[in-house]
Structure formats: C-alpha cells, structure tokens
Design an enzyme around this catalytic site. Structure first.
Site, mmCIF file in Angstrom:
data_model
loop_
_atom_site.group_PDB
_atom_site.id
_atom_site.type_symbol
_atom_site.label_atom_id
_atom_site.label_comp_id
_atom_site.label_asym_id
_atom_site.label_seq_id
_atom_site.Cartn_x
_atom_site.Cartn_y
_atom_site.Cartn_z
ATOM 1 N N PRO A 91 11.753 2.242 -10.792
ATOM 2 C CA PRO A 91 11.104 2.704 -9.563
ATOM 3 C C PRO A 91 10.216 1.624 -8.962
ATOM 4 C CG PRO A 91 10.204 3.825 -11.516
ATOM 5 C CD PRO A 91 11.352 3.008 -11.981
ATOM 6 N N CYS A 138 7.603 1.212 -5.640
ATOM 7 C CA CYS A 138 6.910 1.653 -4.432
ATOM 8 C C CYS A 138 7.167 0.682 -3.293
ATOM 9 C CB CYS A 138 5.406 1.673 -4.654
ATOM 10 S SG CYS A 138 4.859 3.117 -5.550
ATOM 11 N N ALA A 184 7.938 5.882 -6.891
ATOM 12 C CA ALA A 184 7.095 7.036 -7.187
ATOM 13 C C ALA A 184 7.001 7.893 -5.926
ATOM 14 C CB ALA A 184 5.711 6.577 -7.614
ATOM 15 N N TYR A 227 -1.677 6.781 -13.470
ATOM 16 C CA TYR A 227 -1.644 7.852 -12.477
ATOM 17 C C TYR A 227 -1.944 9.201 -13.157
ATOM 18 C CZ TYR A 227 -0.099 4.047 -9.615
ATOM 19 O OH TYR A 227 -0.065 2.841 -8.966
ATOM 20 N N ARG A 239 8.355 8.759 -17.728
ATOM 21 C CA ARG A 239 7.910 7.369 -17.898
ATOM 22 C C ARG A 239 6.511 7.393 -18.486
ATOM 23 N NH1 ARG A 239 8.058 1.863 -14.157
ATOM 24 N NH2 ARG A 239 9.917 1.396 -15.346
ATOM 25 N N ARG A 248 11.329 -6.440 -10.594
ATOM 26 C CA ARG A 248 11.243 -7.679 -9.810
ATOM 27 C C ARG A 248 12.524 -8.499 -9.881
ATOM 28 N NH1 ARG A 248 5.605 -9.017 -12.612
ATOM 29 N NH2 ARG A 248 6.806 -7.985 -14.239
HETATM 30 C C1 FMN Z 1 7.280 -3.729 -5.901
HETATM 31 C C2 FMN Z 1 7.041 -2.920 -7.139
HETATM 32 C C3 FMN Z 1 6.774 -1.568 -7.022
HETATM 33 C C4 FMN Z 1 6.609 -0.774 -8.161
HETATM 34 N N1 FMN Z 1 6.467 0.566 -8.041
HETATM 35 C C5 FMN Z 1 6.541 1.364 -9.139
HETATM 36 C C6 FMN Z 1 6.645 2.768 -9.028
HETATM 37 O O1 FMN Z 1 6.752 3.343 -7.938
HETATM 38 N N2 FMN Z 1 6.662 3.491 -10.176
HETATM 39 C C7 FMN Z 1 6.615 2.900 -11.413
HETATM 40 O O2 FMN Z 1 6.643 3.598 -12.424
HETATM 41 N N3 FMN Z 1 6.557 1.563 -11.534
HETATM 42 C C8 FMN Z 1 6.537 0.791 -10.448
HETATM 43 N N4 FMN Z 1 6.567 -0.574 -10.566
HETATM 44 C C9 FMN Z 1 6.694 -1.146 -11.907
HETATM 45 C C10 FMN Z 1 8.167 -1.421 -12.231
HETATM 46 O O3 FMN Z 1 8.931 -0.228 -12.230
HETATM 47 C C11 FMN Z 1 8.326 -2.137 -13.589
HETATM 48 O O4 FMN Z 1 7.920 -1.263 -14.609
HETATM 49 C C12 FMN Z 1 7.510 -3.429 -13.681
HETATM 50 O O5 FMN Z 1 7.575 -4.164 -12.487
HETATM 51 C C13 FMN Z 1 7.973 -4.314 -14.815
HETATM 52 O O6 FMN Z 1 9.339 -4.624 -14.665
HETATM 53 P P1 FMN Z 1 9.848 -6.065 -14.084
HETATM 54 O O7 FMN Z 1 9.222 -7.117 -14.938
HETATM 55 O O8 FMN Z 1 11.352 -6.001 -14.193
HETATM 56 O O9 FMN Z 1 9.362 -6.149 -12.667
HETATM 57 C C14 FMN Z 1 6.682 -1.382 -9.443
HETATM 58 C C15 FMN Z 1 6.907 -2.748 -9.532
HETATM 59 C C16 FMN Z 1 7.105 -3.521 -8.413
HETATM 60 C C17 FMN Z 1 7.406 -4.984 -8.583
#
Ligand code: FMN
Length: 370
Positions: free
Chosen positions: A23, A25, A57, A182, A230, A324
C-alpha cells in the site's frame, strides 16, 4: 522453478506469483474520492505482472485520514469513485486487488509529505484526531481526543461499513492497517495507549480493540475474499510494542480467521531508532511465520530479484511486497522473471516488447477486456 514465480494462495484467493505491491498513500484524493491520478497510478501498476496490489491506506471515516488527500471509503461518493478505478483495472488486468482499510488515529490531519508532513491543527484548517489516549505523537502537537465507548463503537462500525463497501466493489482482499503508528497500532503499543479501562494496560487489554475490529470485519467478509492484517512487529523503542507481543497478537488473529499477515515495523514514536538496511524487517516476518504459521508477507528495502528469491527459498516469508522499488521500476516483476526464469502476465498490447533472449517471459495471460 523460481520461488518468486510459483503460485500460492491467501485464503481462497489464488495468486500467480509471490510479488505484492505494498500500500502506498498518494495524498491525491478529493474528499476521500479517487480520481484520475488513482486511475493512472493503480492502472499502470496493474500492468506490472505482480500478483496482488493493495490500494493505499483507505480511511474508514473522514477523521481517520492521515491527510486531506487520503482515499476514503465511508460514503456512496467515495465508493463510486473507487469503483470506477477498480472497474478499469479489472477490465484490463488479471492482478488481484486488495484494499488497506485504516484509521490514522492521532496521526490524522497531517500535511502531505511534500508539504512537510507536519500535523495541521484545527486552527489552521485541520481536525483533531482520535486515539486510545489524549497523548500527542510529538510533544509539540495538540493532543488527540481519547475515544470513549461510543467512539470505539463508531470506529469499529466504520471499519465494518467500509469492509462492506469493499466487498461490493469486488476487492479480492482486505488488509486492516494495524501498523505504522496509526489507530489500531496505537491501541497495541503502550507508548500511545495509557488507558486505565479494559482497552489499556495488559497485553490482553491493548489487543482488545484491534481484535474486536478484526472480528467485526471477519463476520462480514465472505470466504471468497482474503482478510489479513498489517502489523508493525516492533516500535523500535525500549518498552514499546515488540516482536514477542506481535507473535501473541498474530496468534490471536489466526484463531479468529485471519488469513495473512503483512509484517512491517515502527511508526508509533518519534524516538524510534530503525536500523534501515536491505531485508531489515525480514527476520520479524520469518519468526512470525515460524511461530504462528500464517501466510506471511515481508516488506522493506527488498529491491533485487535474487534478494526476493532468497527470502522465499529460505522460507522466511511466503510473499514479498515492494513499495519504493516498484514505483521506481514498475516493470520490476518482468525484469525479475527474466532474471529468474519465471513468467509474468503481460497485456497483449505489449507483447512485442519481449526481448529475444527471454522468449518465454510472457506466459498465458488473462489480459484483455472482460
Ligand atoms: C509513497 C509511499 C506511501 C506509503 N503509504 C503506505 C500506506 O498507505 N500504508 C502502509 O501500510 N504503508 C505505506 N507505505 C509503506 C510501504 O507500504 C512499505 O511498507 C515501505 O515503503 C517499505 O517498503 P519498500 O522498502 O519496498 O519501500 C508507503 C510507502 C511509500 C514509499
């Protein structure tokens, strides 16, 4: 056969590979309504070849938004707006769709990250958050309202009502957001939860509200959909929520019919010290999987195909989620399939892009108008 490209299932939902889009945002909705940005964003990621994609989210009530631009699913308008995106994705992609339902609690009413991310108080056009206790996330911030019995009932019902809307929209999976500081995580963590009633104090009491929410949602979600949670496996703060408590919580969720667990960490305290590095959250997922035995998603700085393959080959998780990394390279699953000898579903319109040296990259697909 590569582990990453082997099929699996969560509940009764079949997944063609182990790649999940985490997910993310977008802070781009209007009054909770998805718009053309979500169409483009989720639309292009739906062509990535990942098996399962979560929405960002999605707030169960307006006060539960992190920012004014958060997606919501609390009204007919928000449902119709998201329905338009879901229908378009369904028309052109076989990707399974999950929705993350959440409530920001005391982290509500924040500016978009690119505008600083700070809490916006009611005096500057924001709103006051809701939380287990009237304790601000940062000392400089105005404290949230502590939820009373009626407030708890309202939020619990909001999760159920949003879940019903998600069911109507035809999502394949629902993930309850109990991570990243949250609302549901705030109840779990002794850092944010200092209640004196049945919802605070002991571990059993701190788990009570998140488990009530889970159970209430479980009662309405049909067996054809997957329901999971989660979690943040640790607060990364001495005396906070930790792996041991997460394992107890995951066990309780499993007993109540939870079908997958998505393991992240942190977010409840500005004192957190996170040793960010590749795979830094994998050991948490591995331990939860070992002790609880639920389909487990790991996430966090997983950027390489071989890295993902090794995590799965070692049995540390059942699925790998990317955030990312897949924003940076939306064809990450294609490249991973090429490297590991797997196959991905790709739209017919793109088949001519298959490189000569990877002749079997694009497998039998279900792309095309449905
Ligand atoms: C742009 C962005 C928005 C995110 N929004 C959410 C979200 O809405 N809900 C959530 O549980 N995690 C959110 N995260 C966290 C990611 O889901 C993920 O757990 C975190 O970035 C680590 O993974 P990665 O290293 O592959 O980015 C967000 C991360 C990024 C980069």
């Amino acid at each position: 056969m590569s582990h990453l490209f082997s099929p699996t299932s969560v509940g009764n939902v079949q997944l063609s590979n182990r790649i999940v889009i985490a997910p993310m945002c977008e802070y781009s909705a209007q009054d909770g309504c998805a718009n053309d940005w979500h169409m483009i964003h989720l639309g292009h990621l739906a062509l990535s070849g990942a098996a399962l994609m979560f929405t960002e989210a999605t707030a169960v009530e307006p006060d539960g938004r992190i920012s004014p631009g958060d997606l919501g699913l609390w009204s007919d308008e928000t449902e119709a707006a998201l329905g338009r995106v879901v229908a378009a994705v369904r028309r052109y992609s076989p990707i399974k769709l999950g929705i993350q339902l959440g409530h920001a609690g005391r982290k509500a009413s924040s500016a978009e990250p690119w505008n600083g991310g700070q809490l916006v108080p009611p005096s500057e056009g924001g709103w006051q958050g809701w939380a287990p206790s009237a304790i601000a996330h940062k000392a400089s911030e105005p404290p949230p309202h502590a939820l009373d019995e009626a407030g708890l009932a309202r939020v619990r019902q909001a999760f159920v009502d949003s879940a019903r809307r998600a069911i109507r929209l035809g999502f394949d999976a629902i993930e309850l957001h109990a991570a990243h500081g949250y609302l549901l995580h705030q109840f779990l963590s002794p850092i944010a939860n200092q209640r004196q009633d049945a919802y605070g104090g002991s571990l059993e009491n701190r788990m009570r509200f998140p488990l009530e929410v889970f159970q209430a949602v479980r009662e309405v979600v049909p067996a054809s959909m997957a329901l999971g949670v989660r979690v943040s496996a640790t607060d990364w703060v001495e005396g906070g929520w930790d792996l041991e408590q997460t394992i107890v919580f995951a066990g309780q969720l499993k007993e109540r019919g939870c079908e997958f667990i998505d393991v992240s960490s942190g977010g409840v305290s500005s004192q957190q010290q996170i040793p960010v590095a590749p795979n830094y959250q994998v050991p948490f997922a591995a331990e939860i999987k070992r002790q609880v035995g639920m389909p487990t998603i790991t996430v966090g700085l997983i950027t390489e195909a071989q890295q993902a393959e090794d995590i799965l080959a070692q049995g540390q998780a059942d699925m790998v989620a990317l955030a990312r990394g897949i924003l940076y390279d939306p064809r990450w699953p294609w490249h991973a399939a090429a490297q590991l000898g797997g196959q991905v579903a790709a739209p017919h319109q793109y088949w001519r892009s298959q490189p000569r040296e990877f002749k079997n990259l694009f497998g039998e697909t279900h792309f095309g108008q449905r």
